[in-house]
Design an enzyme around this catalytic site. Structure first.
Site, mmCIF file in Angstrom:
data_model
loop_
_atom_site.group_PDB
_atom_site.id
_atom_site.type_symbol
_atom_site.label_atom_id
_atom_site.label_comp_id
_atom_site.label_asym_id
_atom_site.label_seq_id
_atom_site.Cartn_x
_atom_site.Cartn_y
_atom_site.Cartn_z
ATOM 1 N N GLY A 237 -7.760 24.674 39.642
ATOM 2 C CA GLY A 237 -6.902 24.467 40.810
ATOM 3 C C GLY A 237 -7.455 25.035 42.094
ATOM 4 C CD GLU A 278 -8.708 25.884 31.654
ATOM 5 O OE1 GLU A 278 -8.587 26.159 30.458
ATOM 6 O OE2 GLU A 278 -7.804 25.332 32.318
ATOM 7 N N PRO A 279 -12.409 25.321 36.579
ATOM 8 C CG PRO A 279 -14.474 25.794 37.548
ATOM 9 C CD PRO A 279 -13.572 26.215 36.427
ATOM 10 C CE1 TYR A 321 -1.843 13.062 41.671
ATOM 11 C CE2 TYR A 321 -4.133 12.476 42.077
ATOM 12 C CZ TYR A 321 -3.120 12.815 41.200
ATOM 13 O OH TYR A 321 -3.390 12.925 39.868
ATOM 14 C CB CYS A 347 -3.685 -8.868 44.981
ATOM 15 S SG CYS A 347 -4.836 -10.044 45.708
ATOM 16 C CD GLU A 348 -0.249 -3.190 43.488
ATOM 17 O OE1 GLU A 348 0.932 -2.887 43.643
ATOM 18 O OE2 GLU A 348 -0.652 -3.921 42.556
ATOM 19 C CE1 TYR A 375 -8.903 15.536 37.679
ATOM 20 C CE2 TYR A 375 -9.225 16.676 39.766
ATOM 21 C CZ TYR A 375 -9.025 16.711 38.401
ATOM 22 O OH TYR A 375 -8.944 17.913 37.758
HETATM 23 C C1 LIG Z 1 -6.948 19.374 35.333
HETATM 24 C C2 LIG Z 1 -7.062 20.709 34.748
HETATM 25 C C3 LIG Z 1 -7.864 21.688 35.340
HETATM 26 C C4 LIG Z 1 -8.632 21.472 36.613
HETATM 27 O O1 LIG Z 1 -7.859 21.328 37.754
HETATM 28 P P1 LIG Z 1 -8.602 21.222 39.179
HETATM 29 O O2 LIG Z 1 -7.509 21.116 40.159
HETATM 30 O O3 LIG Z 1 -9.451 20.018 39.150
HETATM 31 O O4 LIG Z 1 -9.411 22.462 39.338
HETATM 32 C C5 LIG Z 1 -7.978 22.903 34.692
HETATM 33 N N1 LIG Z 1 -7.300 23.159 33.546
HETATM 34 C C6 LIG Z 1 -6.513 22.248 32.959
HETATM 35 C C7 LIG Z 1 -5.823 22.573 31.698
HETATM 36 C C8 LIG Z 1 -6.361 20.996 33.541
HETATM 37 O O5 LIG Z 1 -5.558 20.086 32.953
#
Ligand SMILES: *Cc1c(COP(=O)(O)O)cnc(C)c1O
Length: 419
Positions: A237, A278-279, A321, A347-348, A375
């Site tokens: 995140g 977890e980036p 988003y 087509c949207e 993404y």
């Molecule tokens: C999607 C996800 C992330 C990564 O999120 P980012 O916003 O891309 O950093 C990390 N951990 C888990 C469990 C996720 O589902």
């Protein structure tokens, strides 16, 4: 020359030409066609490095959230740079294994999957992260104390860019509520479950270090009740800039403060633990560019549209988003600035950027969407029966095709014509 390339971590305008690691982006488009996703490998490497530096004071383990961009060459590049991986489906796990990650380096964080998929994860040797009580109970019944697991908690914190990408608030489907700690403990005791990790991922685009530290405080409080921990996972995140002046996560500040708090915690816990992060976006967002061609310029009484050979089928974030992706006309860097609404050919209503000031766009001009690494391709589809783009990775000053553009066979693959 190679030493010069190493300094280019972004697409740069040099003598009127946009380049990535010294390579003309327009030339990449000519060689591989458009639309094409182009990734700068050196940017991914430098992002991993910056996280390692920021957390150099702790035993940090970077688990790249593979769902952001799952191309096998990207996974291998991430692995070469010393990171592990976080996967959310058994198929992503299989891709990661195929890319050479050891099972132990793979964190498996599924949500609302059939218990069969958890069993598969265990059989593959992954670190399994459980996010609801009924699964935890099934896990305990089946494995007792023979297989450790991690537990994903929901801290009831509203964090992140917006409600759609926030996963740690009280109405989120993710994680086991911290208010259900009692139930977790009861199940763990009843089945002798070995809980070796605690995990929180509160969502995407979290800019304030304080949110992570608040999360950490919650986790540290809870962690004291879990004697078998090996790691604590703070999720991903981390936000990057999508446009000038954007707030971003200051990973240096975060690394410094979180490491310090973590150290204090494990000293009172009695044992050194690993700190996992977890980036997803942080590692690959800025490394990626979606290069498209302008098919038509259409002036109406109210707007001027630039219609490109792509759309929400290739980059869904703007429509899904309301995400802002900066757009650059790389074919006309000196052109007079005018206002355009950049749309796709689907087509949207697929507005990719509204009211954008761009250097004059002419039919045939190449437009580049920035921050397309995370993404982007991984959310692309064949909607309207259009081909998904090719993917190109620039490494060591060379542009290499890492996925060819779809073909008609790809659209028909798996279909069964019963007539
Ligand atoms: C999607 C996800 C992330 C990564 O999120 P980012 O916003 O891309 O950093 C990390 N951990 C888990 C469990 C996720 O589902």
């Amino acid at each position: 020359m190679a030493s010069i390339f190493a300094f280019y971590f972004f697409m740069e305008l040099v003598n009127g030409i946009y380049t990535i690691q010294g390579i003309d982006v327009a030339e990449i488009a000519r060689q591989f066609g458009t639309p094409v996703y182009v990734y700068d490998g050196s940017k991914i490497a430098s992002q991993i490095k910056s996280l390692k530096n920021a957390f150099s004071d702790t035993d940090v383990r970077i688990k790249y959230a593979a769902k952001a961009l799952t191309n096998v060459s990207i996974l291998k590049l991430v692995k070469q740079n010393g990171a592990g991986v976080d996967v959310v489906s058994i198929q992503e796990a299989q891709l990661a294994l195929g890319a050479g990650f050891a099972p132990a380096e793979i964190m498996f964080t599924p949500n609302c999957v059939d218990f069969e998929e958890i069993i598969q994860g265990v059989e593959l040797g992954l670190t399994v992260n459980l996010d609801n009580l009924s699964v935890l109970e099934k896990f305990g019944k089946k494995y007792g104390n023979t297989v450790p697991c991690c537990v994903r908690l929901n801290p009831h914190i509203m964090a992140g860019g917006n409600y759609k990408i926030s996963t740690g608030h009280s109405n989120s489907k993710f994680g086991i509520s911290v208010y259900q700690l009692q139930e977790i403990m009861q199940l763990a005791n009843r089945y002798q479950i070995v809980i070796n990790g605690l995990h929180i991922h509160t969502g995407s685009e979290i800019t304030e270090t304080d949110v992570f530290l608040r999360m950490a405080e919650i986790l540290f409080g809870i962690a004291q009740d879990f004697p078998a921990l090996k790691f604590i996972d703070f999720g991903g995140g981390f936000k990057v800039a999508y446009k000038q002046g954007d707030l971003v996560t200051n990973v240096y500040d975060l690394g410094l403060r979180l490491s310090k708090a973590f150290k204090q915690f494990y000293q009172s816990y009695g044992r050194k633990l690993e700190l996992w992060i977890e980036p997803g976006k942080y590692l690959v967002s800025e490394a990626g560019y979606l290069v498209v061609k302008t098919n038509v310029v259409k002036a109406t009484p109210s707007l001027t549209f630039a219609g490109v050979d792509s759309g929400l089928n290739h980059l869904i974030r703007p429509m899904m988003y309301d995400a802002y992706h900066e757009i650059i006309n790389i074919s006309n860097p000196g052109g007079t600035q005018k206002v355009y609404t950049v749309v796709g050919n689907i087509c949207e209503t697929d507005t990719l950027g509204a009211d954008r000031k761009l250097n004059e766009v002419r039919e045939g001009d190449l437009l580049v969407f920035k921050n397309a690494g995370a993404y982007g391709y991984s959310m692309a589809s064949n909607y309207n029966s259009r081909f998904r783009p090719a993917e190109v990775l620039v490494v060591n000053g060379e542009a290499k095709l890492i996925r060819r553009r779809d073909t008609l066979e790809d659209l028909l693959r798996g279909q069964i014509d019963i007539f």
